[in-house]
Write a protein that holds these residues in place. Sequence first.
Motif, short mmCIF file in Angstrom:
data_model
loop_
_atom_site.label_atom_id
_atom_site.label_comp_id
_atom_site.label_asym_id
_atom_site.label_seq_id
_atom_site.Cartn_x
_atom_site.Cartn_y
_atom_site.Cartn_z
N LEU A 151 -4.14 -0.90 -6.40
CA LEU A 151 -2.67 -0.94 -6.38
C LEU A 151 -2.06 -0.46 -7.69
N TYR B 91 -8.14 -4.91 6.44
CA TYR B 91 -6.88 -5.20 5.72
C TYR B 91 -6.95 -6.48 4.87
N LYS C 265 5.93 3.38 1.62
CA LYS C 265 4.79 2.48 1.77
C LYS C 265 4.15 2.72 3.14
N GLN D 97 -10.03 5.80 -6.60
CA GLN D 97 -9.53 4.42 -6.69
C GLN D 97 -10.44 3.67 -7.66
N THR E 156 0.81 -1.22 0.00
CA THR E 156 0.00 0.00 0.00
C THR E 156 0.84 1.27 0.00
N GLU E 157 0.39 2.27 -0.74
CA GLU E 157 0.92 3.62 -0.65
C GLU E 157 -0.25 4.55 -0.34
N GLY F 44 -4.41 2.08 -2.44
CA GLY F 44 -4.83 1.11 -1.45
C GLY F 44 -5.46 -0.08 -2.17
N THR F 45 -6.79 -0.07 -2.24
CA THR F 45 -7.48 -1.10 -3.00
C THR F 45 -6.98 -1.11 -4.45
#
Lengths: 582, 582
Positions: free
Chosen positions: A174, A436, A195, B323, A166-167, A171-172
Amino acid sequence: MTSFTPPVDDMRFLLTQVLDFDGQIATLPGCEDVSAEFAGEVLSEAARFAAEKLAPLNLPGDEQGAALEDGKVTTPEGFPQAYRDFVEAGWVGLSGNPEFGGQGLPRTLQILLDEMVSGANVSFGLFPGLTSGAAEALEHHGSEELKAQWLTGLVTGETCGAMALTEANAGTDLGLLRARAEPVGDGTYKVTGTKIFISSGDQDFGNNIVHLVLARLPDSPAGVKGISMFLVPKFLPAEDGGLGARNTMSVGALEHKMGIHAQPTCVMNYDEAIGWLVGEPGRGLKAMFTMMNNERLFVGIQGLGIAEAAHQKAANYARERLQGRSSDNTRAPVPIIEHADVRKMLLEGRAFLDAGRALAVWTAMQMDIAARHPDPEVRSQANGMVLLMTPVIKAAFTDMGFETAVKAQQVFGGHGYIHEWGMEQFVRDARITQIYEGTNGVQAMDLVGRKLPMENGDLMARFLTLVESDLAAADGSPFAAQLTEALVPLRRITQALVAQKGDVEALGAAATDTLRLVALVSLGWMWVRMVRACEGEDSAIARKTRAVAGYFFARMLPQVHALATQIEAGPETIMTMDAELF
Amino acid sequence: MTSFTPPVDDMRFLLTQVLDFDGQIATLPGCEDVSAEFAGEVLSEAARFAAEKLAPLNLPGDEQGAALEDGKVTTPEGFPQAYRDFVEAGWVGLSGNPEFGGQGLPRTLQILLDEMVSGANVSFGLFPGLTSGAAEALEHHGSEELKAQWLTGLVTGETCGAMALTEANAGTDLGLLRARAEPVGDGTYKVTGTKIFISSGDQDFGNNIVHLVLARLPDSPAGVKGISMFLVPKFLPAEDGGLGARNTMSVGALEHKMGIHAQPTCVMNYDEAIGWLVGEPGRGLKAMFTMMNNERLFVGIQGLGIAEAAHQKAANYARERLQGRSSDNTRAPVPIIEHADVRKMLLEGRAFLDAGRALAVWTAMQMDIAARHPDPEVRSQANGMVLLMTPVIKAAFTDMGFETAVKAQQVFGGHGYIHEWGMEQFVRDARITQIYEGTNGVQAMDLVGRKLPMENGDLMARFLTLVESDLAAADGSPFAAQLTEALVPLRRITQALVAQKGDVEALGAAATDTLRLVALVSLGWMWVRMVRACEGEDSAIARKTRAVAGYFFARMLPQVHALATQIEAGPETIMTMDAELF
């Protein structure tokens, strides 16, 4: 107040009476020596370790928390020693490849070990959990050279593992990540980027830590196809195989989290850190996903484990806490476990926990079969079941696990809100499991968008055939009749969703409720099997099983029909409102 | 990140278009000057105070927390000044008795002020909330002398209030409490005992604090009949009316809580502290309950307020966070509010919030009618509605409020778990509302055991008649048709529960699900009224109302039928299992 008793008797019941471990698993190549009886002994040992060494560190670990000072991470008192003891006892490598120092025991045992460790101390469990995940990714995708260098350390746990995906803006999704890797020319790469949310990113156990970092090679395409995986160790290997120079990676900060305070969740800075490419360029996400399926099951089991621990404490408290009058008005004060509403909260938890554990064990057995069965057709079929159940276990077990922890906290009344009683920690810790390794919304989309269309859309039908064969065997049971009815909407909805493949709005609108529906049916399946397995018996487990199954079918399975109505309402009421009106 | 905008436009919509404030409230004696327009101006002022002065203290207040050093409590930076400003602006006394310095405005405005304050800063809101509660108890039960001495201070908020009920072994079951009071002979009493969970028990605002303490007189009977209420001030009154000698009461500790960290929740030691009897000996619990109904509504509103604040932040985040791909696959990355699953989480919250607020306002209007209407029959009927709705609002609003906060946190993905984003605080803070002022299980028992049997068991029927008259007025609406169907099981279940009066097991087994069912029907009622109120309009509120109502009826109301099935399964599956098997 920290006492926790891993439910080994329930686990043995599942292996011996319900799920035929000896017939299904002990017959697989490499498992010939692993009888259910032996498995029970291993589990008893694991239970002792979890209860005696890990559970007592849970509440103090939350209070002390992980800390970062002068760039160095320290874990709470007792954690480094507990980790070294855990490694020494061989628990990290329980199901690891024997070629690299693992014990080669079945996943079925691993998943029960994972439950116990998570119930005892979920912050601790992330260290071995991520280490095993890194080992698995490396085993499947690393070069022979990398494996020779690193794999034994990871499998045994002498070296720890971490995953750096993740950055802040990725997130979801990538595909948006920006970390980059420049080839040095000698086979190594210089990895640079920041990260966030890196569990077990650093610690003070005195060993090396291997980060598997997703980054972009120069000139790689945008999106997920430009992502590669790199092995970036905290210490570069010395000539003698020991710890060499410190790599140019550092902990920028520890995240301030709602829970899992003992776990150092790091913001990691990689500043031209030396790394090695794992697998092919541009295939980093695929490599990460190999491991992510196991991690997702692991997270589902965390949800179950925390919930079991919370439930146990609530049941104990309810047997001891005296408030109010008996229902016949003759005694006061009475243990609150006599009050219907308290019993209901506890039964709701137990109805999830026992059937959830059974479903997890069944799924782990499918993993063992998929990995070891001589017949490739059988392997493939078992693997399909694992793929189907992965999002269900990850999302439903963590949602129900959180709900169970909240109800267990509620049993304590005002004391549940007070730290020292330990219940509010369970709720805070459980909350991360819904987020997560892919939020539960992502899991639901995985179920309806990726898993249901598999095998030409027949994957769920194949699962339901298994369920039906057990229902036929339990013919005459009212539970079986009720579950048979619940299959009707599930089958209808599955067919509709498969037909809507690619219609992201229709699938997205149905996803979460469909996952819950599948979970309820799957738990119901396990209740039918468990009840049948102890038919005519009068043991404590048999009496509990019948009573809790009765609750499940009277009070939880009926939700299937409301869910079906909701799902079949379609996406219209969800997609129409303007964004600014929310 | 702390921005919060109290939904004043929605509130005005309710007062003017949906619930006929001018016709129902502005016509009551004492409310002649209070038009909906004037109310809107008051609410705008309140909104400014909440947004500008209270909301910015919320996150820092959680970080700093209340502290106890050398026996002195300090609240987080900014709290003392904010409290003094709040008093000075007249907000504490908004609905207080004008005879004692209050503004005498309707409850209907008070409840909307309470929502704003709770959304901005729930820890802060407990100071005025408990102060008003103490004022009310004193007004109803105190002697003229006590009222003359203390009431103006409490009504205006110059003096703060606290309620001291709970002891370590007496929570839900107050009959077990042990604190005692010895008559001194001069009309005062020496109160001795230790109380826990005392919100606002002490602070550093520089004013006096009045504790209403439940304790036993010598030779009083065991159980609740032996409990009396005492007014125990932090500072004894000086001759000149100012602060005199420090009373012998002290803060033993601050509780270490899951949330509301800015709120000093005290363990209080009373060591022969001087107090005055409030009301009659042995009637302390009854006196406390006068106030507790209002406190319960207040807590329900806290649940709503926190959820509104959490929801707003989540909706803002979802509009900004990029996202994933658009559903037609042409744009990436897109705001996540385009994704069905994110929309669904937000709609679920909105469907509770807007109808919940409407139901709270309606209930507050019944309180105003019950307090002020010239016709005693009308007053009594309105009071019945308040009694019926009190447990529903307390429990359902805090349960749904918590669920809404959890979903709002989920919208943030990993960031939701990180303190600085503010979302995890909402979840931790919301959790207490399900527990204090009577756990939600206690509320559910109050509903089925005390409220449903009222008016010869016809109280709910009378409520449903009101609902039906609105459904008849909305004849032809599919929403009305669907709600009409949902009334069938509710009526059937109510009749069954009234018939089972005294059967504690049957009632306890049904309680929680019945309360949820009543809440869903009540929310549906408000949706029907709101939709009808803006029929044919194209304003933002009208479009939102229609869209969210669509979601509610498609996706939430169907749960009524599952709940009915569960309730009608009866107590058997809940009461049979042996206590040791849980």
